[in-house]
Design an enzyme around this catalytic site. Structure first.
Site, mmCIF file in Angstrom:
data_model
loop_
_atom_site.group_PDB
_atom_site.id
_atom_site.type_symbol
_atom_site.label_atom_id
_atom_site.label_comp_id
_atom_site.label_asym_id
_atom_site.label_seq_id
_atom_site.Cartn_x
_atom_site.Cartn_y
_atom_site.Cartn_z
ATOM 1 N N GLU A 209 0.782 -1.248 0.000
ATOM 2 C CA GLU A 209 0.000 0.000 0.000
ATOM 3 C C GLU A 209 0.808 1.290 0.000
ATOM 4 O OE1 GLU A 209 -2.928 -0.514 3.165
ATOM 5 O OE2 GLU A 209 -4.120 -1.829 1.893
ATOM 6 N N GLU B 241 -7.103 -7.589 -1.532
ATOM 7 C CA GLU B 241 -7.507 -7.365 -0.136
ATOM 8 C C GLU B 241 -8.924 -6.824 -0.107
ATOM 9 O OE1 GLU B 241 -5.385 -4.878 2.585
ATOM 10 O OE2 GLU B 241 -3.452 -5.779 2.126
HETATM 11 C C1 BMA Z 1 -4.922 -3.359 4.683
HETATM 12 C C2 BMA Z 1 -3.768 -4.213 5.107
HETATM 13 C C3 BMA Z 1 -3.374 -4.027 6.519
HETATM 14 C C4 BMA Z 1 -4.533 -3.799 7.406
HETATM 15 C C5 BMA Z 1 -5.832 -4.104 6.716
HETATM 16 C C6 BMA Z 1 -7.028 -3.783 7.533
HETATM 17 O O1 BMA Z 1 -4.591 -2.084 4.464
HETATM 18 O O2 BMA Z 1 -2.725 -4.039 4.220
HETATM 19 O O3 BMA Z 1 -2.465 -2.991 6.631
HETATM 20 O O4 BMA Z 1 -4.405 -4.526 8.555
HETATM 21 O O5 BMA Z 1 -5.951 -3.385 5.552
HETATM 22 O O6 BMA Z 1 -7.103 -2.427 7.833
#
Ligand code: BMA
Length: 927
Positions: free
Chosen positions: A505, A602
């Protein structure tokens, strides 16, 4: 301490045998292949008790030799003390200060209640590990003796017999120090003095006065430490939004002496490469060798099973150097390929590497080679302005199904092989084929990748940089360069690793200005970004590994980011690369809220772990959703409220008068919410794999955040700390199934898609059953026509306006009825049964308490629980408290009077214990 002297690589020989070998040429045969494995010993001599032999003929399966190397393990019991000597105790190596303090009873379980805060002092002190050891004269007589540390966490100075021999500043590197001349006959004293990582990071920040490198500190809610980006250490060890602050110190990997006369093999790697134009495999083997002096030599590589062997002349240069050799695989051999889980097997071949100097065997090693190709395909997409983003393994496009991996414990020494195996098996059991090793943790231990190789889990490997800007001082860059090259050399032989990614990120953080950097200063930060990830990390990775691609960040627009100078205007662009997407307030049951991305690396929702996981680290006063404990464990701002808010969109929130029931019901409802949200989102991604809508789609990956937990706390994980599956993980078993029916509504029309990851085509129909909430017998059943569903695709198989569907089905309305559906072909049902609610369960009319009864039994296959329900019951949840294990399915919709599920116990238990521990909860039970 243990002081075991183990001759490495070669076996010790009995000097009495010398006479025999000297006078009689001996032929060694290796079982089954006498011809290929014949070895003649022409002459042997015994020098200082070591047998040196001159060989001729074909060598294989045998080793002996000139350079008898010695490994002396220095792992075991050491002594540990703090800076003023007030605390002094024995400590295990590998290990860390926190673990040692706990093991010796100086502190309680660091995970208990608020202990993360109580034990903050530990990381502000300096600690010294020391040991004494003896070495043999034989070892000291070797030309070179290295003191090897596989992992030092993190900032330390090392003294041997009072002389400083090295300093460390990076937990992700191996350090080897040349110490031969400092070793004595008497006791040798080794001291490793650690500086507080927290104070070190803060000093480095002060020294970097020119400009800030944000974020300076984590948000208060994380109760963490500042400036973690200034130290090459697990970034989440200073706290994260799912984890505590335990900035560890210690020798977290092995320590040993390596002694040798000629050379020492530090690392061997093998990367298979496929030449499409000539249909030939070759294996690129790299030997990282430390040679006492420059010598000419010979290296022989062979994979007997593929009848491939190659010998090359080489020069072992003095010092540490890489020797690269290529083994061309016999084209007539049928090479069996490694496949991801669900797509085939994971066969491997044994590679033998032998090095000779002046005809003497000086190195010998064997390793596994798995053959597979990987491509990340970014090419124009018909009907879209963007680029595709998907992985092709062995030429086959593969949809990546899985999750994100975080460190399995704050104290890495407590991550046992059993813990790793259990978590990875759980991933495979939920039909996952991929995990992303997230960039705020650690490069995992070798065993992690070996298990992934064996199980067919593809690994998206981040480099360990996350959610921050990083400094680019020369010494920082230098230590990172060494880290990257060591890690790539260590990991590149694993077929499981399919992609490298520079950070988590950080492109997004720059592009969307997370840290409020003034416009005038942005070029400076961009320059640092490119310096670190592109000019250094990417350059090294490309040099070390030609078999995989390197993405600079995750999320990224990939090729498009590169076009835009490595920082895209919108790294979350659904038309390019991968995306991360979180939205806690928008209704997660509405698929329109999700980006139709090329690849979802994610996304997720939080939930609480179950009561049995929280109980050992809490007391009665903590057992309420509003307790200070519940707030303390929540490291994500407003996380506890967000969960309830999202849950309240579709469910009544628990309101029991009994405080404990209300608490456990609330834990349950957060898990229901999370499971349902991630299910909806994942199903959206899977059904989007074959479509382009308004330029978007062709989604080829769904890795939800996050697989595992680091402690007992609310988080996005689907597996609780300790291994217990949350409802989400049971849901994943279904939503990642190879063949899956997915339902959704668009403008009041119900669609059912058939999603298939199979290689072959199927002819499928959808079977839809309409149930009334008030009755266990279906109101009606509908069947679609058979449709061809090509392997590796998603196809609409059923379409009908909801009103028409209900009108044709008696007295049903959206509020009184629900749907279940499955796919079938001529052979019967394919894939799991799924369901679709036509309204929020909180509005459902007719939903009653099902009064489920349960009976535990044991038969030849193990334990079973047979449930009997009086009515339709959504989200039926079986829990056996602290009896470790898992059910064959859980969290399901019960639309039958009886249902039997299996329970696989992870330790011995009994029908009596399970019956005593079992609770069954369904949605209406918490109203
Ligand atoms: C993303 C991940 C982590 C974090 C998650 C939840 O940004 O890369 O950094 O724990 O979200 O916020």
């Amino acid at each position: 301490m243990t002081n075991q002297e183990v001759p490495s690589q070669q076996t010790q020989h009995n000097p009495d045998a010398v006479t025999l070998l000297k006078s009689v040429p001996v032929t060694y045969h290796v079982l089954n292949q006498p011809e290929a494995m014949t070895l003649r010993v022409n002459m042997c001599v015994c020098v200082s008790g070591v047998l040196l032999c001159l060989f001729s003929g074909v060598l294989s399966g045998f080793s002996s030799v000139k350079d008898q190397q010695h490994t002396v393990s220095l792992s075991g019991k050491w002594s540990l003390s703090n800076s003023n000597g007030s605390v002094s105790l024995p400590a295990e190596v590998p290990g860390c200060v926190h673990s040692a303090l706990q093991q010796q009873g100086y502190i309680q379980d660091p995970y208990f209640r608020f202990n993360d805060v109580s034990y903050r002092w530990i990381a502000f002190d300096n600690w010294t590990y020391s040991t004494t050891f003896n070495v043999s004269t034989q070892l000291r007589s070797k030309q070179k003796v290295l003191l090897v540390f596989d992992g030092v966490d993190t900032v330390a100075s090392i003294q041997l017999n009072g002389v400083s021999v090295g300093k460390t500043d990076n937990m992700f590197r191996r350090y080897d120090l040349s110490v031969r001349d400092l070793l004595t006959d008497a006791d040798n004293e080794l001291r490793v003095s650690f500086s507080s990582p927290v104070l070190y990071a803060s000093e480095r920040r002060k020294a970097h006065s020119a400009y800030r490198v944000p974020p300076e500190c984590p948000p208060d809610v994380q109760k963490g430490e500042c400036h973690v980006n200034f130290i090459r250490k697990e970034q989440s060890s200073f706290s994260w939004d799912w984890g505590p602050s335990f900035p560890t110190m210690g020798l977290w990997k092995g320590v040993r002496l390596e002694a040798f006369d000629v050379l020492q093999l530090i690392q061997v790697s093998s990367v298979p490469l496929y030449n499409l134009s000539v249909s030939q495999w070759r294996v690129h083997v790299q030997l990282l060798v430390d040679a006492v002096q420059t010598t000419n030599g010979q290296i022989t590589l062979s994979i007997p099973e593929l009848e491939s062997e190659q010998t090359v002349q080489t020069q072992f240069l003095s010092g540490k150097t890489k020797n690269s050799i290529t083994l061309h695989i016999n084209t007539s051999s049928q090479v069996k390929l490694w496949w991801p889980n669900g797509h085939g097997d994971q066969p491997f071949y044994q590679l033998t590497v032998r090095g000779f100097q002046d005809g003497f065997l000086v190195l010998s090693t064997e390793s596994k080679v798995y053959f597979r190709t990987v491509e990340l395909v970014q090419e124009p997409v018909v009907g879209s302005p963007g680029l595709s983003f998907y992985f092709r393994i062995n030429g086959k496009p593969i949809f990546l199904k899985g999750s994100n991996w975080i460190p399995a414990h704050s104290f890495q020494d407590q991550v046992s092989p059993a813990v790793l195996r259990n978590l990875l098996q759980s991933a495979v059991d939920a039909n996952m084929n991929a995990l992303r090793v997230w960039g705020g943790g650690v490069y995992e231990q070798d065993l992690f990748y070996s298990i992934c190789d064996e199980m067919g889990i593809m690994v998206w490997q981040d480099f360990m940089f996350a959610c921050a800007m990083y400094p680019t001082e020369d010494d920082f860059i230098q230590t990172v360069r060494e880290e990257v090259s060591q890690q790539v050399q260590r990991l590149k032989s694993h077929p499981s690793v399919i992609i490298w990614s520079g950070n988590n990120e950080n492109e997004a953080a720059l592009a969307t200005d997370w840290f409020s950097i003034p416009v005038s200063q942005r070029p400076l930060y961009r320059k640092d970004y490119v310096t670190l990830y592109v000019n250094n990390i990417r350059a090294i990775v490309r040099e070390e590994d030609e078999s995989r691609q390197f993405l600079v960040s995750s999320p990224t627009n990939g090729a498009e980011s590169e076009q835009e100078g490595w920082v895209a205007a919108n790294p979350y662009d659904p038309l390019y690369g991968d995306t991360h997407f979180y939205s806690y307030f928008l209704d997660c049951w509405d698929w329109r809220t999700f980006p139709r991305t090329r690849f979802a690396s994610e996304y997720g929702f939080q939930s609480w772990p179950s009561f049995s996981t929280l109980q050992p680290v809490s007391v009665k006063a903590d057992w309420s959703y509003n307790s200070s404990f519940s707030s303390h464990r929540q490291h994500h701002e407003n996380g506890n409220q967000q969960m309830l808010q999202q849950a309240a969109l579709h469910f009544n929130l628990p309101n029991a008068t009994d405080p404990l029931k209300r608490f456990t019901d609330t834990l349950y409802i957060t898990q229901v919410m999370q499971a349902q949200c991630v299910k909806t989102q994942t199903e959206f991604y899977r059904r989007s794999q074959s479509e382009i809508i308004e330029g978007k789609g062709r989604t080829m990956g769904a890795l939800y955040w996050q697989l595992n937990d680091i402690w007992q706390a609310p988080s996005w994980s689907s597996i609780e700390f300790g291994g217990k599956w949350k409802m989400l993980h049971y849901f994943a078993q279904n939503f990642f199934a190879a063949v899956l029916p997915v339902a959704f509504e668009d403008n009041d029309t119900l669609f059912i898609y058939a999603v298939s990851d199979l290689s072959h085509d199927l002819k499928l129909r959808a079977v839809v059953s309409v149930y009334s909430w008030a009755d266990l017998d279906p109101v009606c059943t509908l069947k679609s026509d058979l449709l061809l569903v090509p392997g590796g695709s998603a196809a609409a198989i059923f379409k009908q306006p909801v009103t028409a569907l209900l009108a044709g089905c008696g007295l049903c309305t959206r509020l009184t009825c629900l749907l279940t559906f499955h796919l079938e072909d001529s052979g019967g049902q394919q894939g799991p049964t799924n369901h679709h609610f036509l309204s929020s369960p909180k509005d459902a009319q007719g939903l009653q308490r099902p009064n489920i009864t349960a009976k535990v039994q044991q038969d030849a296959t193990g334990y079973t629980v047979t449930l009997h329900s009086a009515s339709v019951a959504p989200y039926v949840w079986l829990d056996v408290g602290n009896v470790p294990g898992r059910f064959s399915s859980n969290g399901f919709l019960m639309v039958s009077r009886n249902r039997t599920v299996g329970f696989e116990a992870w330790r011995s238990t009994s029908v009596a214990e399970l019956s005593r521990s079992l609770t069954v909860t369904s949605l209406a039970d918490v109203y």
